[in-house]
Write a protein that holds these residues in place. Structure first.
Motif, PDB file in Angstrom:
ATOM      1  N   LEU A 286     -74.989 -18.917  15.598  1.00  0.00           N
ATOM      2  CA  LEU A 286     -74.899 -20.368  15.645  1.00  0.00           C
ATOM      3  C   LEU A 286     -75.186 -20.840  17.067  1.00  0.00           C
ATOM      4  O   LEU A 286     -74.742 -20.215  18.033  1.00  0.00           O
ATOM      5  N   LEU A 287     -75.921 -21.951  17.184  1.00  0.00           N
ATOM      6  CA  LEU A 287     -76.099 -22.598  18.483  1.00  0.00           C
ATOM      7  C   LEU A 287     -75.163 -23.802  18.549  1.00  0.00           C
ATOM      8  O   LEU A 287     -75.017 -24.533  17.562  1.00  0.00           O
ATOM      9  N   VAL A 288     -74.537 -24.023  19.707  1.00  0.00           N
ATOM     10  CA  VAL A 288     -73.714 -25.214  19.909  1.00  0.00           C
ATOM     11  C   VAL A 288     -74.341 -26.085  20.986  1.00  0.00           C
ATOM     12  O   VAL A 288     -74.840 -25.592  21.989  1.00  0.00           O
ATOM     13  N   LEU A 289     -74.318 -27.390  20.750  1.00  0.00           N
ATOM     14  CA  LEU A 289     -74.855 -28.355  21.706  1.00  0.00           C
ATOM     15  C   LEU A 289     -73.917 -29.565  21.716  1.00  0.00           C
ATOM     16  O   LEU A 289     -74.133 -30.544  21.004  1.00  0.00           O
ATOM     17  N   PRO A 290     -72.849 -29.502  22.524  1.00  0.00           N
ATOM     18  CA  PRO A 290     -71.826 -30.561  22.501  1.00  0.00           C
ATOM     19  C   PRO A 290     -72.079 -31.697  23.487  1.00  0.00           C
ATOM     20  O   PRO A 290     -71.142 -32.345  23.938  1.00  0.00           O
ATOM     21  N   SER A 291     -73.321 -31.982  23.813  1.00  0.00           N
ATOM     22  CA  SER A 291     -73.673 -32.911  24.886  1.00  0.00           C
ATOM     23  C   SER A 291     -73.143 -34.322  24.642  1.00  0.00           C
ATOM     24  O   SER A 291     -73.183 -34.838  23.523  1.00  0.00           O
ATOM     25  N   ALA A 292     -72.709 -34.948  25.730  1.00  0.00           N
ATOM     26  CA  ALA A 292     -72.323 -36.358  25.669  1.00  0.00           C
ATOM     27  C   ALA A 292     -73.556 -37.251  25.687  1.00  0.00           C
ATOM     28  O   ALA A 292     -73.522 -38.383  25.197  1.00  0.00           O
ATOM     29  N   LEU A 293     -74.661 -36.761  26.249  1.00  0.00           N
ATOM     30  CA  LEU A 293     -75.905 -37.519  26.344  1.00  0.00           C
ATOM     31  C   LEU A 293     -77.061 -36.576  26.034  1.00  0.00           C
ATOM     32  O   LEU A 293     -77.326 -35.650  26.790  1.00  0.00           O
ATOM     33  N   GLU A 294     -77.733 -36.790  24.903  1.00  0.00           N
ATOM     34  CA  GLU A 294     -78.817 -35.889  24.475  1.00  0.00           C
ATOM     35  C   GLU A 294     -79.854 -36.720  23.736  1.00  0.00           C
ATOM     36  O   GLU A 294     -79.643 -37.121  22.581  1.00  0.00           O
ATOM     37  N   THR A 295     -80.999 -36.979  24.398  1.00  0.00           N
ATOM     38  CA  THR A 295     -82.033 -37.821  23.800  1.00  0.00           C
ATOM     39  C   THR A 295     -82.538 -37.235  22.484  1.00  0.00           C
ATOM     40  O   THR A 295     -82.719 -37.950  21.502  1.00  0.00           O
ATOM     41  N   PHE A 296     -82.751 -35.944  22.434  1.00  0.00           N
ATOM     42  CA  PHE A 296     -83.146 -35.281  21.192  1.00  0.00           C
ATOM     43  C   PHE A 296     -82.322 -34.004  20.997  1.00  0.00           C
ATOM     44  O   PHE A 296     -81.437 -33.950  20.167  1.00  0.00           O
ATOM     45  N   GLY A 297     -82.580 -32.978  21.776  1.00  0.00           N
ATOM     46  CA  GLY A 297     -81.894 -31.701  21.621  1.00  0.00           C
ATOM     47  C   GLY A 297     -82.839 -30.620  21.121  1.00  0.00           C
ATOM     48  O   GLY A 297     -82.619 -29.999  20.081  1.00  0.00           O
ATOM     49  N   THR A 298     -83.909 -30.386  21.908  1.00  0.00           N
ATOM     50  CA  THR A 298     -84.949 -29.435  21.491  1.00  0.00           C
ATOM     51  C   THR A 298     -84.397 -28.047  21.245  1.00  0.00           C
ATOM     52  O   THR A 298     -84.858 -27.335  20.340  1.00  0.00           O
ATOM     53  N   GLY A 307     -84.003 -19.585  12.213  1.00  0.00           N
ATOM     54  CA  GLY A 307     -83.104 -19.432  11.083  1.00  0.00           C
ATOM     55  C   GLY A 307     -81.648 -19.429  11.492  1.00  0.00           C
ATOM     56  O   GLY A 307     -80.811 -18.821  10.813  1.00  0.00           O
ATOM     57  N   ARG A 308     -81.329 -20.130  12.580  1.00  0.00           N
ATOM     58  CA  ARG A 308     -79.953 -20.212  13.054  1.00  0.00           C
ATOM     59  C   ARG A 308     -79.496 -21.671  12.992  1.00  0.00           C
ATOM     60  O   ARG A 308     -80.073 -22.525  13.660  1.00  0.00           O
ATOM     61  N   PRO A 309     -78.480 -21.975  12.194  1.00  0.00           N
ATOM     62  CA  PRO A 309     -77.974 -23.350  12.173  1.00  0.00           C
ATOM     63  C   PRO A 309     -77.503 -23.776  13.555  1.00  0.00           C
ATOM     64  O   PRO A 309     -77.182 -22.944  14.405  1.00  0.00           O
ATOM     65  N   ALA A 310     -77.453 -25.084  13.783  1.00  0.00           N
ATOM     66  CA  ALA A 310     -77.041 -25.623  15.079  1.00  0.00           C
ATOM     67  C   ALA A 310     -75.921 -26.630  14.882  1.00  0.00           C
ATOM     68  O   ALA A 310     -76.011 -27.517  14.021  1.00  0.00           O
ATOM     69  N   LEU A 311     -74.861 -26.473  15.677  1.00  0.00           N
ATOM     70  CA  LEU A 311     -73.742 -27.406  15.686  1.00  0.00           C
ATOM     71  C   LEU A 311     -73.977 -28.357  16.853  1.00  0.00           C
ATOM     72  O   LEU A 311     -73.887 -27.950  18.016  1.00  0.00           O
ATOM     73  N   VAL A 312     -74.286 -29.617  16.549  1.00  0.00           N
ATOM     74  CA  VAL A 312     -74.757 -30.561  17.562  1.00  0.00           C
ATOM     75  C   VAL A 312     -73.871 -31.804  17.565  1.00  0.00           C
ATOM     76  O   VAL A 312     -73.497 -32.324  16.502  1.00  0.00           O
TER      77      VAL A 312
END
Length: 383
Positions: A286-298, A307-312
């Motif tokens: 799993l990828l985690v991306l807990p950003s407070a400011l993220e224009t997209f999140g490439t 094939g890895r889900p992302a927790l954004v």
């Protein structure tokens, strides 16, 4: 006027041809991108490296004018609050000669720095169509890094230069709808909401099957305040049975390493090349991306391609793309990374496998549509 529906065009090199009335002949479509971002050092830097690769595969001549740390005859200034990011001045005579030799049909400025402004100047001098892209709300970032005086100076410069680029653009490209109001206020006459391409290494290299469970979590990106990486370290402390990998560099790296010094389930990898990052993604669940400011999140899209889900985090621009939702997990505004991981950890194995498959399919589809959308957009704005 807002355009955000990619046209379903066949993936053919013929898309990259343009007819010149004066010569009555066809030649490849030629695009010049101007960016102040270093290659692959942030989202904008990676985006156009990947886009140029796909455009060239369609017969387009795509050149990227951007700084390189090893080049001479340029001045490097570290940005306030983050010395790992540098503003570099272009070698104008060399780039002018390169531009004149390329003879592009369209110029696209990506950033409001010296390179972006040089792109506008050359487009006006040589009579090229001019477009621009707006990737980052720098004014929001300035609140995290700069003192009030530096912030006033920086925001004044950014507002002025972004306004100049937007007012001279036939269209301003954004990557989520939330930015439309901002660029229209800066003077944009037309906006286009664009998708995001993927690097070949995330698409072409065979994938490892997902384990259908949660044992290894990855964060990848700048180690900076807006990314909320400290919350990832806090989750590692609360969830010792899960391995955490943190890839990237930035102003908070040393502080984060000190916070995780006593955690055997945390490993810092530093900055990784794209192939190295892809290999690390394949080892994770799993990828985690807990950003407070993220224009997209490439980075989340890249994980989905493997094939890895992302927790954004809920506010990231990637959630504005309905076709990607099946491969994404949402960290709500009132959730910590720890709480969100505990929630998704309870997913049954069958749901992990379904999400992994849907993530890959959605990423592939968006990549193809994005390339077709870019070619259609550029052709529409030819002089």
């Amino acid at each position: 006027m807002i355009m955000d529906s990619p046209l379903a065009l066949p993936a053919s090199p013929a898309l990259g041809l343009v007819q010149h009335a004066s010569a009555r002949v066809q030649r490849p479509l030629r695009i010049a991108f101007f960016s102040d971002a270093l290659p692959e050092r942030n989202g904008a830097g990676s985006y156009y490296q990947d886009l140029c690769h796909h455009l060239r595969a369609h017969g387009v001549v795509a050149d990227l004018y951007q700084p390189h740390l090893k080049k001479r005859l340029q001045m490097a200034l570290p940005l306030p609050g983050d010395p790992t990011q540098k503003l570099l001045t272009p070698n104008v005579p060399k780039l002018w000669a390169q531009f004149a030799a390329q003879q592009p049909d369209v110029v696209i400025a990506i950033t409001p720095g010296p390179f972006g402004l040089l792109g506008l100047s050359l487009a006006k001098r040589f009579g090229c169509s001019f477009l621009s892209a707006f990737h980052t709300q720098f004014e929001e970032l300035s609140r995290l890094y700069w003192n009030p005086l530096s912030r006033r100076v920086a925001n004044g410069y950014l507002t002025l230069t972004n306004s100049v680029l937007c007012r001279h653009s036939r269209s301003v490209m954004v990557h989520n709808r939330a930015l439309i109001e901002t660029v229209e206020r800066l003077g944009a006459r037309q906006t286009d909401v664009m998708g995001t391409p993927l690097a070949p290494c995330f698409l072409d290299v065979p994938r490892l099957a997902h384990r259908a469970s949660l044992r290894h979590v990855l964060f990848a990106g700048r180690l900076a305040p807006e990314k909320n990486v400290a919350d990832v370290v806090a989750a590692a402390r609360q969830l010792p049975h899960i391995q955490f990998s943190i890839a990237g560099d930035g102003p908070l790296r040393r502080k984060l390493e000190r916070q995780a010094r006593d955690l055997p389930n945390v490993q810092f990898w530093g900055w990784l090349s794209r192939p190295e990052l892809r290999a690390l993604m394949d080892e994770c669940d799993l990828l985690v991306l807990p950003s407070a400011l993220e224009t997209f999140g490439t980075i989340a899209l890249e994980a989905m391609a493997r094939g890895r889900p992302a927790l954004v985090a809920e506010g990231a621009g990637i959630h504005d793309w309905p076709k990607l939702r099946d491969g994404l997990l949402v960290q709500t505004r009132d959730e910590s990374v720890t709480s969100a991981l505990r929630r998704v950890q309870a997913l049954p194995a069958s749901q992990w496998q379904t999400r992994a498959r849907q993530a890959r399919e959605a990423a592939e589809r968006l990549n193809q549509e994005t390339v077709e959308q870019w070619i259609t957009l550029v052709r529409r704005h030819l002089t």
